[in-house]
Design a protein around this motif. Structure first.
Motif, PDB file in Angstrom:
ATOM      1  N   VAL A  82      11.205  -6.665   8.901  1.00 54.53           N
ATOM      2  CA  VAL A  82       9.745  -6.498   8.978  1.00 54.53           C
ATOM      3  C   VAL A  82       9.108  -7.682   8.252  1.00 54.53           C
ATOM      4  CG1 VAL A  82       9.788  -4.943   6.971  1.00 54.53           C
ATOM      5  CG2 VAL A  82       7.773  -4.996   8.412  1.00 54.53           C
ATOM      6  N   VAL A  84       5.083  -9.869   7.703  1.00 54.82           N
ATOM      7  CA  VAL A  84       3.652 -10.071   7.967  1.00 54.82           C
ATOM      8  C   VAL A  84       3.327 -11.531   7.630  1.00 54.82           C
ATOM      9  CG1 VAL A  84       1.321  -9.433   7.180  1.00 54.82           C
ATOM     10  CG2 VAL A  84       3.047  -7.660   7.549  1.00 54.82           C
ATOM     11  N   GLY A  90      -1.214  -7.985   2.340  1.00 56.55           N
ATOM     12  CA  GLY A  90      -2.093  -7.223   1.454  1.00 56.55           C
ATOM     13  C   GLY A  90      -3.281  -6.592   2.164  1.00 56.55           C
ATOM     14  N   GLN A  91      -3.217  -6.496   3.498  1.00 55.77           N
ATOM     15  CA  GLN A  91      -4.324  -5.900   4.264  1.00 55.77           C
ATOM     16  C   GLN A  91      -3.891  -4.633   5.001  1.00 55.77           C
ATOM     17  OE1 GLN A  91      -6.190  -8.859   6.815  1.00 55.77           O
ATOM     18  NE2 GLN A  91      -5.888 -10.453   5.293  1.00 55.77           N
ATOM     19  N   GLY A  92      -2.731  -4.125   4.649  1.00 53.82           N
ATOM     20  CA  GLY A  92      -2.287  -2.868   5.261  1.00 53.82           C
ATOM     21  C   GLY A  92      -1.468  -3.025   6.522  1.00 53.82           C
ATOM     22  N   GLY A  94       1.649  -4.347   6.925  1.00 53.65           N
ATOM     23  CA  GLY A  94       3.039  -3.931   6.723  1.00 53.65           C
ATOM     24  C   GLY A  94       3.144  -2.417   6.785  1.00 53.65           C
ATOM     25  N   ARG A  95       2.219  -1.764   6.139  1.00 55.55           N
ATOM     26  CA  ARG A  95       2.214  -0.301   6.149  1.00 55.55           C
ATOM     27  C   ARG A  95       1.967   0.241   7.569  1.00 55.55           C
ATOM     28  NH1 ARG A  95       0.360   3.889   1.839  1.00 55.55           N
ATOM     29  NH2 ARG A  95       0.933   5.662   3.070  1.00 55.55           N
ATOM     30  N   ASN A 121      12.639  -8.493  -4.244  1.00 53.77           N
ATOM     31  CA  ASN A 121      11.488  -8.460  -3.319  1.00 53.77           C
ATOM     32  C   ASN A 121      10.524  -7.327  -3.720  1.00 53.77           C
ATOM     33  OD1 ASN A 121       9.719  -8.532  -1.179  1.00 53.77           O
ATOM     34  ND2 ASN A 121      11.305  -8.751   0.381  1.00 53.77           N
ATOM     35  N   LEU A 127       6.171  -1.339  -1.098  1.00 55.58           N
ATOM     36  CA  LEU A 127       5.770  -0.770   0.201  1.00 55.58           C
ATOM     37  C   LEU A 127       6.681   0.408   0.569  1.00 55.58           C
ATOM     38  CD1 LEU A 127       4.415  -0.787   3.061  1.00 55.58           C
ATOM     39  CD2 LEU A 127       5.988  -2.622   3.671  1.00 55.58           C
ATOM     40  N   TYR A 128       7.985   0.216   0.438  1.00 55.11           N
ATOM     41  CA  TYR A 128       8.919   1.262   0.853  1.00 55.11           C
ATOM     42  C   TYR A 128       8.806   2.500  -0.051  1.00 55.11           C
ATOM     43  CZ  TYR A 128      10.912  -2.700   3.398  1.00 55.11           C
ATOM     44  OH  TYR A 128      11.085  -3.789   4.202  1.00 55.11           O
ATOM     45  N   ARG A 130       6.188   3.481  -1.583  1.00 66.18           N
ATOM     46  CA  ARG A 130       4.920   4.128  -1.217  1.00 66.18           C
ATOM     47  C   ARG A 130       5.080   4.995   0.030  1.00 66.18           C
ATOM     48  NH1 ARG A 130       0.402   3.353  -3.672  1.00 66.18           N
ATOM     49  NH2 ARG A 130      -1.618   3.677  -2.678  1.00 66.18           N
TER      50      ARG A 130
HETATM   51  C1  LIG Z   1       6.793  -6.847   2.570  1.00 65.52           C
HETATM   52  C2  LIG Z   1       5.604  -7.167   3.497  1.00 65.52           C
HETATM   53  C3  LIG Z   1       6.052  -6.874   4.939  1.00 65.52           C
HETATM   54  C4  LIG Z   1       4.417  -6.261   3.116  1.00 65.52           C
HETATM   55  O1  LIG Z   1       3.400  -6.448   4.085  1.00 65.52           O
HETATM   56  P1  LIG Z   1       1.826  -6.338   3.724  1.00 65.52           P
HETATM   57  O2  LIG Z   1       1.092  -6.279   5.012  1.00 65.52           O
HETATM   58  O3  LIG Z   1       1.453  -7.375   2.775  1.00 65.52           O
HETATM   59  O4  LIG Z   1       1.802  -4.894   2.983  1.00 65.52           O
HETATM   60  P2  LIG Z   1       0.567  -3.887   2.958  1.00 65.52           P
HETATM   61  O5  LIG Z   1      -0.700  -4.662   2.766  1.00 65.52           O
HETATM   62  O6  LIG Z   1       0.647  -2.971   4.118  1.00 65.52           O
HETATM   63  O7  LIG Z   1       0.869  -3.071   1.630  1.00 65.52           O
HETATM   64  C5  LIG Z   1       1.312  -1.720   1.656  1.00 65.52           C
HETATM   65  C6  LIG Z   1       1.779  -1.322   0.264  1.00 65.52           C
HETATM   66  O8  LIG Z   1       2.874  -2.163  -0.149  1.00 65.52           O
HETATM   67  C7  LIG Z   1       2.760  -2.473  -1.526  1.00 65.52           C
HETATM   68  N1  LIG Z   1       2.625  -3.945  -1.650  1.00 65.52           N
HETATM   69  C8  LIG Z   1       2.443  -4.833  -0.653  1.00 65.52           C
HETATM   70  N2  LIG Z   1       2.413  -6.092  -1.151  1.00 65.52           N
HETATM   71  C9  LIG Z   1       2.585  -5.970  -2.484  1.00 65.52           C
HETATM   72  C10 LIG Z   1       2.683  -6.909  -3.553  1.00 65.52           C
HETATM   73  N3  LIG Z   1       2.588  -8.238  -3.323  1.00 65.52           N
HETATM   74  N4  LIG Z   1       2.887  -6.440  -4.795  1.00 65.52           N
HETATM   75  C11 LIG Z   1       2.984  -5.117  -5.042  1.00 65.52           C
HETATM   76  N5  LIG Z   1       2.915  -4.173  -4.063  1.00 65.52           N
HETATM   77  C12 LIG Z   1       2.713  -4.595  -2.808  1.00 65.52           C
HETATM   78  C13 LIG Z   1       1.568  -1.745  -2.053  1.00 65.52           C
HETATM   79  O9  LIG Z   1       2.044  -0.507  -2.543  1.00 65.52           O
HETATM   80  C14 LIG Z   1       0.715  -1.522  -0.810  1.00 65.52           C
HETATM   81  O10 LIG Z   1      -0.029  -0.362  -0.851  1.00 65.52           O
HETATM   82  P3  LIG Z   1      -1.507  -0.359  -1.526  1.00 65.52           P
HETATM   83  O11 LIG Z   1      -2.220  -1.576  -0.992  1.00 65.52           O
HETATM   84  O12 LIG Z   1      -2.088   0.920  -1.025  1.00 65.52           O
HETATM   85  O13 LIG Z   1      -1.242  -0.402  -2.974  1.00 65.52           O
HETATM   86  C15 LIG Z   1       5.161  -8.656   3.350  1.00 65.52           C
HETATM   87  O14 LIG Z   1       4.992  -8.942   1.985  1.00 65.52           O
HETATM   88  C16 LIG Z   1       6.123  -9.669   3.944  1.00 65.52           C
HETATM   89  O15 LIG Z   1       6.066  -9.979   5.129  1.00 65.52           O
HETATM   90  N6  LIG Z   1       7.023 -10.225   3.112  1.00 65.52           N
HETATM   91  C17 LIG Z   1       7.992 -11.234   3.589  1.00 65.52           C
HETATM   92  C18 LIG Z   1       9.058 -10.603   4.451  1.00 65.52           C
HETATM   93  C19 LIG Z   1       9.765  -9.472   3.725  1.00 65.52           C
HETATM   94  O16 LIG Z   1      10.076  -9.574   2.542  1.00 65.52           O
HETATM   95  N7  LIG Z   1      10.056  -8.378   4.453  1.00 65.52           N
HETATM   96  C20 LIG Z   1      10.756  -7.214   3.921  1.00 65.52           C
HETATM   97  C21 LIG Z   1      12.220  -7.450   3.918  1.00 65.52           C
HETATM   98  S1  LIG Z   1      13.159  -6.016   3.452  1.00 65.52           S
END
Ligand SMILES: CC(C)(COP(=O)(O)OP(=O)(O)OC[C@H]1O[C@@H](n2cnc3c(N)ncnc32)[C@H](O)[C@@H]1OP(=O)(O)O)[C@@H](O)C(=O)NCCC(=O)NCCS
Length: 166
Positions: A82, A84, A90-92, A94-95, A121, A127-128, A130
């Motif tokens: 997965v 983003v 940080g805009q929801g 990933g969730r 990470n 995220l997971y 949560r």
């Molecule tokens: C992991 C990833 C997919 C999260 O995507 P995202 O769109 O930024 O996440 P969201 O905005 O939907 O955040 C959902 C929840 O995740 C957590 N979260 C996301 N980014 C975070 C950060 N930088 N620090 C702490 N918590 C975080 C929070 O709990 C957040 O919920 P909240 O906003 O209600 O507190 C993104 O950081 C990414 O693409 N990372 C690189 C690839 C990767 O590492 N993939 C996972 C491999 S296992």
């Protein structure tokens, strides 16, 4: 094209074979060891593999903002990857992508969902957690970091339904 789940100005759509080039680019942005377009194509042609993409509604010029790839085999789901776009984290999204997988697996009456994540990470682990995933195992030193120490893979699991119907 179906819109199984929408959030604000973004749409979460089913991943299609034509998206493989774009998701390979996004994957390269998120991971040190990128997967090729061909690797994504060969995964997606498997019956058990499915995924979703995140796009901006009404702005087709903007490419994919995120994607998730998952597998369902014998009641057990697995998140394969997965990611983003850095500009849209940080805009929801990933969730939203993970929610789309959970909805599909609930619909398929799957029992549980597994994934593996690098212990370093923090964003992904947050995220997971949560979403209700818990650590169930570790693979010590599984990930290799250039010029740095190795880190563990954390295996996480989320139960999807409590009991099988009689
Ligand atoms: C992991 C990833 C997919 C999260 O995507 P995202 O769109 O930024 O996440 P969201 O905005 O939907 O955040 C959902 C929840 O995740 C957590 N979260 C996301 N980014 C975070 C950060 N930088 N620090 C702490 N918590 C975080 C929070 O709990 C957040 O919920 P909240 O906003 O209600 O507190 C993104 O950081 C990414 O693409 N990372 C690189 C690839 C990767 O590492 N993939 C996972 C491999 S296992």
């Amino acid at each position: 094209m179906r819109f199984p789940f929408m959030r604000r100005d973004h749409a979460i759509l089913e991943l299609e074979e034509q998206d493989c080039g774009a998701i390979a680019e996004l994957h390269a942005e998120g991971f040190g060891r990128p997967w090729s377009t061909e690797e994504f194509e060969s995964l997606l042609t498997q019956d058990t593999v499915f995924g979703f993409t995140a796009r901006e509604i009404g702005n087709p010029r903007i490419g994919l903002l995120g994607f998730v790839l998952a597998r369902l085999a014998a009641d057990e789901g697995e998140i394969l990857t997965v990611a983003v776009a850095r500009s849209h984290r940080g805009q929801g999204l990933g969730r939203g992508l993970m929610d789309a997988v959970l909805r599909k697996l609930h619909g398929e009456r799957a029992e549980e969902l597994f994934l593996e994540v690098d212990e370093t990470n923090a964003a992904a682990i947050a995220l997971y957690k949560r979403l209700g995933f818990n650590e169930v195992a570790r693979r010590p030193g599984y990930y290799e970091h250039e010029g740095r120490h190795r880190s563990d893979a954390i295996v996480m699991r989320r139960e999807l339904r409590r009991a099988k119907p009689a």
